[in-house]
Design a protein around this motif. Structure first.
Motif, PDB file in Angstrom:
ATOM      1  N   ILE A  17      -9.859  -1.277   2.607  1.00  0.00           N
ATOM      2  CA  ILE A  17      -8.543  -0.764   2.223  1.00  0.00           C
ATOM      3  C   ILE A  17      -7.679  -0.784   3.475  1.00  0.00           C
ATOM      4  O   ILE A  17      -8.072  -0.248   4.518  1.00  0.00           O
ATOM      5  CB  ILE A  17      -8.650   0.681   1.701  1.00  0.00           C
ATOM      6  CG1 ILE A  17      -9.580   0.747   0.493  1.00  0.00           C
ATOM      7  CG2 ILE A  17      -7.274   1.235   1.355  1.00  0.00           C
ATOM      8  CD1 ILE A  17     -10.029   2.164   0.156  1.00  0.00           C
ATOM      9  N   ILE A  18      -6.520  -1.419   3.386  1.00  0.00           N
ATOM     10  CA  ILE A  18      -5.616  -1.498   4.539  1.00  0.00           C
ATOM     11  C   ILE A  18      -4.344  -0.724   4.237  1.00  0.00           C
ATOM     12  O   ILE A  18      -3.644  -1.015   3.270  1.00  0.00           O
ATOM     13  CB  ILE A  18      -5.231  -2.960   4.865  1.00  0.00           C
ATOM     14  CG1 ILE A  18      -6.465  -3.863   4.934  1.00  0.00           C
ATOM     15  CG2 ILE A  18      -4.431  -3.012   6.163  1.00  0.00           C
ATOM     16  CD1 ILE A  18      -7.387  -3.608   6.080  1.00  0.00           C
ATOM     17  N   LEU A  19      -4.060   0.284   5.055  1.00  0.00           N
ATOM     18  CA  LEU A  19      -2.768   0.953   5.000  1.00  0.00           C
ATOM     19  C   LEU A  19      -1.962   0.416   6.165  1.00  0.00           C
ATOM     20  O   LEU A  19      -2.206   0.762   7.331  1.00  0.00           O
ATOM     21  CB  LEU A  19      -2.917   2.471   5.110  1.00  0.00           C
ATOM     22  CG  LEU A  19      -1.608   3.261   5.242  1.00  0.00           C
ATOM     23  CD1 LEU A  19      -0.686   3.005   4.056  1.00  0.00           C
ATOM     24  CD2 LEU A  19      -1.864   4.743   5.392  1.00  0.00           C
ATOM     25  N   GLY A  20      -1.030  -0.494   5.884  1.00  0.00           N
ATOM     26  CA  GLY A  20      -0.290  -1.156   6.941  1.00  0.00           C
ATOM     27  C   GLY A  20       1.203  -0.986   6.804  1.00  0.00           C
ATOM     28  O   GLY A  20       1.706  -0.378   5.864  1.00  0.00           O
ATOM     29  N   CYS A  21       1.918  -1.553   7.762  1.00  0.00           N
ATOM     30  CA  CYS A  21       3.371  -1.492   7.776  1.00  0.00           C
ATOM     31  C   CYS A  21       3.944  -2.606   6.900  1.00  0.00           C
ATOM     32  O   CYS A  21       3.345  -3.669   6.746  1.00  0.00           O
ATOM     33  CB  CYS A  21       3.875  -1.640   9.205  1.00  0.00           C
ATOM     34  SG  CYS A  21       5.677  -1.493   9.366  1.00  0.00           S
TER      35      CYS A  21
ATOM     36  N   LEU B 148     -14.406   1.169   3.794  1.00  0.00           N
ATOM     37  CA  LEU B 148     -13.643   1.120   5.045  1.00  0.00           C
ATOM     38  C   LEU B 148     -12.158   1.234   4.746  1.00  0.00           C
ATOM     39  O   LEU B 148     -11.625   0.509   3.909  1.00  0.00           O
ATOM     40  CB  LEU B 148     -13.899  -0.188   5.798  1.00  0.00           C
ATOM     41  CG  LEU B 148     -13.079  -0.361   7.093  1.00  0.00           C
ATOM     42  CD1 LEU B 148     -13.533   0.664   8.143  1.00  0.00           C
ATOM     43  CD2 LEU B 148     -13.193  -1.774   7.636  1.00  0.00           C
ATOM     44  N   VAL B 149     -11.509   2.164   5.437  1.00  0.00           N
ATOM     45  CA  VAL B 149     -10.056   2.299   5.381  1.00  0.00           C
ATOM     46  C   VAL B 149      -9.527   2.002   6.773  1.00  0.00           C
ATOM     47  O   VAL B 149      -9.969   2.597   7.756  1.00  0.00           O
ATOM     48  CB  VAL B 149      -9.617   3.721   4.971  1.00  0.00           C
ATOM     49  CG1 VAL B 149      -8.093   3.804   4.918  1.00  0.00           C
ATOM     50  CG2 VAL B 149     -10.228   4.114   3.638  1.00  0.00           C
ATOM     51  N   LEU B 150      -8.582   1.069   6.871  1.00  0.00           N
ATOM     52  CA  LEU B 150      -7.994   0.726   8.156  1.00  0.00           C
ATOM     53  C   LEU B 150      -6.503   1.029   8.131  1.00  0.00           C
ATOM     54  O   LEU B 150      -5.771   0.513   7.285  1.00  0.00           O
ATOM     55  CB  LEU B 150      -8.204  -0.761   8.469  1.00  0.00           C
ATOM     56  CG  LEU B 150      -7.589  -1.219   9.796  1.00  0.00           C
ATOM     57  CD1 LEU B 150      -8.411  -0.690  10.965  1.00  0.00           C
ATOM     58  CD2 LEU B 150      -7.479  -2.738   9.864  1.00  0.00           C
ATOM     59  N   VAL B 151      -6.062   1.878   9.059  1.00  0.00           N
ATOM     60  CA  VAL B 151      -4.629   2.102   9.256  1.00  0.00           C
ATOM     61  C   VAL B 151      -4.171   1.085  10.296  1.00  0.00           C
ATOM     62  O   VAL B 151      -4.642   1.096  11.442  1.00  0.00           O
ATOM     63  CB  VAL B 151      -4.339   3.529   9.747  1.00  0.00           C
ATOM     64  CG1 VAL B 151      -2.841   3.688  10.053  1.00  0.00           C
ATOM     65  CG2 VAL B 151      -4.766   4.552   8.692  1.00  0.00           C
ATOM     66  N   LEU B 152      -3.279   0.189   9.894  1.00  0.00           N
ATOM     67  CA  LEU B 152      -2.859  -0.913  10.761  1.00  0.00           C
ATOM     68  C   LEU B 152      -1.384  -0.775  11.147  1.00  0.00           C
ATOM     69  O   LEU B 152      -0.494  -1.041  10.337  1.00  0.00           O
ATOM     70  CB  LEU B 152      -3.092  -2.251  10.054  1.00  0.00           C
ATOM     71  CG  LEU B 152      -2.721  -3.510  10.837  1.00  0.00           C
ATOM     72  CD1 LEU B 152      -3.625  -3.650  12.076  1.00  0.00           C
ATOM     73  CD2 LEU B 152      -2.829  -4.747   9.949  1.00  0.00           C
ATOM     74  N   GLY B 153      -1.156  -0.355  12.390  1.00  0.00           N
ATOM     75  CA  GLY B 153       0.190  -0.355  12.931  1.00  0.00           C
ATOM     76  C   GLY B 153       0.411  -1.630  13.729  1.00  0.00           C
ATOM     77  O   GLY B 153      -0.451  -2.500  13.780  1.00  0.00           O
ATOM     78  N   HIS B 154       1.566  -1.728  14.365  1.00  0.00           N
ATOM     79  CA  HIS B 154       1.811  -2.946  15.150  1.00  0.00           C
ATOM     80  C   HIS B 154       2.818  -2.681  16.255  1.00  0.00           C
ATOM     81  O   HIS B 154       3.586  -1.702  16.212  1.00  0.00           O
ATOM     82  CB  HIS B 154       2.329  -4.068  14.237  1.00  0.00           C
ATOM     83  CG  HIS B 154       3.661  -3.795  13.628  1.00  0.00           C
ATOM     84  ND1 HIS B 154       4.860  -4.181  14.197  1.00  0.00           N
ATOM     85  CD2 HIS B 154       4.014  -3.146  12.486  1.00  0.00           C
ATOM     86  CE1 HIS B 154       5.867  -3.809  13.447  1.00  0.00           C
ATOM     87  NE2 HIS B 154       5.387  -3.173  12.389  1.00  0.00           N
ATOM     88  N   SER B 155       2.819  -3.542  17.243  1.00  0.00           N
ATOM     89  CA  SER B 155       3.731  -3.411  18.374  1.00  0.00           C
ATOM     90  C   SER B 155       5.175  -3.550  17.903  1.00  0.00           C
ATOM     91  O   SER B 155       5.469  -4.225  16.910  1.00  0.00           O
ATOM     92  CB  SER B 155       3.413  -4.479  19.430  1.00  0.00           C
ATOM     93  OG  SER B 155       3.559  -5.790  18.891  1.00  0.00           O
ATOM     94  N   GLN B 156       6.075  -2.887  18.616  1.00  0.00           N
ATOM     95  CA  GLN B 156       7.511  -2.964  18.326  1.00  0.00           C
ATOM     96  C   GLN B 156       7.844  -2.610  16.872  1.00  0.00           C
ATOM     97  O   GLN B 156       8.668  -3.258  16.231  1.00  0.00           O
ATOM     98  CB  GLN B 156       8.043  -4.361  18.661  1.00  0.00           C
ATOM     99  CG  GLN B 156       7.903  -4.752  20.111  1.00  0.00           C
ATOM    100  CD  GLN B 156       8.636  -3.796  21.056  1.00  0.00           C
ATOM    101  OE1 GLN B 156       9.726  -3.314  20.750  1.00  0.00           O
ATOM    102  NE2 GLN B 156       8.042  -3.508  22.193  1.00  0.00           N
ATOM    103  N   CYS B 157       7.194  -1.581  16.356  1.00  0.00           N
ATOM    104  CA  CYS B 157       7.401  -1.180  14.963  1.00  0.00           C
ATOM    105  C   CYS B 157       8.819  -0.631  14.765  1.00  0.00           C
ATOM    106  O   CYS B 157       9.240   0.289  15.474  1.00  0.00           O
ATOM    107  CB  CYS B 157       6.373  -0.121  14.569  1.00  0.00           C
ATOM    108  SG  CYS B 157       6.580   0.508  12.890  1.00  0.00           S
ATOM    109  N   GLY B 158       9.537  -1.194  13.798  1.00  0.00           N
ATOM    110  CA  GLY B 158      10.915  -0.773  13.555  1.00  0.00           C
ATOM    111  C   GLY B 158      11.047   0.682  13.165  1.00  0.00           C
ATOM    112  O   GLY B 158      12.018   1.350  13.538  1.00  0.00           O
ATOM    113  N   ALA B 159      10.089   1.191  12.397  1.00  0.00           N
ATOM    114  CA  ALA B 159      10.149   2.598  11.989  1.00  0.00           C
ATOM    115  C   ALA B 159       9.982   3.523  13.194  1.00  0.00           C
ATOM    116  O   ALA B 159      10.613   4.591  13.262  1.00  0.00           O
ATOM    117  CB  ALA B 159       9.068   2.888  10.949  1.00  0.00           C
ATOM    118  N   ILE B 160       9.157   3.112  14.139  1.00  0.00           N
ATOM    119  CA  ILE B 160       8.981   3.900  15.362  1.00  0.00           C
ATOM    120  C   ILE B 160      10.256   3.868  16.192  1.00  0.00           C
ATOM    121  O   ILE B 160      10.730   4.896  16.689  1.00  0.00           O
ATOM    122  CB  ILE B 160       7.797   3.361  16.190  1.00  0.00           C
ATOM    123  CG1 ILE B 160       6.493   3.444  15.399  1.00  0.00           C
ATOM    124  CG2 ILE B 160       7.677   4.126  17.507  1.00  0.00           C
ATOM    125  CD1 ILE B 160       6.077   4.822  15.002  1.00  0.00           C
TER     126      ILE B 160
END
Length: 218
Positions: free
Chosen positions: A46-50, A97-109
């Motif tokens: 399971i992927i919780l991503g942006c 498996l649950v993966l929280v996937l963030g990323h560099s330069q995230c617009g919401a951040i």
């Protein structure tokens, strides 16, 4: 059922292929694969991503149809609907498996940091709800005297950790699955620049690391 460790290794290996520009999932997006999945599915992670268009989970992890149960929302935030979606997949499909996937330069951040510096007038209530979800995990970073680049990097990771913690401790269903059924919640960050996913929160030990730990105890 695929164990959390095996699922993690599949994601890690798939991302290494993607980053190296070696694709291996073509067979898993074929007409035959679609027919095979028409009546059932068995996602192994399971992927919780942006929602960012540059971070499509299936491509980033070199997976095909039916492999991943993907939930995408700006800032990979955790709200009740996201928790419910994770609960649904973990219970219905036995995904471990649950993966929280963030990323560099995230617009919401970036938007949240900007809002903390200079609150916007007439902000959409719906957009504000996203900012408000991110705010608690990043506002304390302003007191550390970080330069802008470092501040953003720390904020991205802090937000991922907050989402991971929420999933681990904000749902009775998930807490029970973690305790009794081996559910694992992991946090990771995707680099827009390199294509590499850095797994950094809750990463399961490999077999060799476990054996080494047992040996050290003895």
């Amino acid at each position: 059922m695929v164990s959390a460790r095996e699922a993690f290794e599949r994601l890690r290996d798939g991302n290494l292929k993607f980053a190296a520009n070696v694709r291996g999932s073509d067979a898993f997006v074929s007409r035959d694969r679609r027919a095979e999945l028409s009546m059932t599915q068995q996602p192994f992670a399971i992927i919780l991503g942006c929602s960012d268009a540059r971070v499509p989970a299936e491509i980033v992890f070199d997976q095909g149809l039916g492999d991943l149960f993907v939930i995408r929302v700006a800032g990979n935030i955790v709200a009740p609907s996201q928790v419910g979606s994770v609960e649904f997949a973990a219970e219905r499909f036995g995904t471990r498996l649950v993966l929280v996937l963030g990323h560099s330069q995230c617009g919401a951040i970036l938007a949240t940091l900007e809002e903390l510096r200079r609150p916007a007038e007439n902000q959409s209530h719906n957009l504000q709800s996203i900012v408000d979800r991110v705010r608690p995990s990043v506002e304390g970073l302003f007191h550390l005297g970080l330069d802008e680049e470092t501040l953003v990097k720390h904020a991205v990771r802090a937000n991922i950790r907050a989402s991971v913690a929420h999933l681990r401790h904000g749902s009775r269903v998930l807490e029970q699955l973690i305790q009794d059924n081996g559910l694992l919640v992991v946090g990771a960050e995707y680099s827009l620049e390199t294509g590499v996913v850095d797994f950094f929160d809750g990463v399961p030990k490999t077999k060799s690391e476990k054996e080494s730990h047992v040996s050290d105890i003895r």
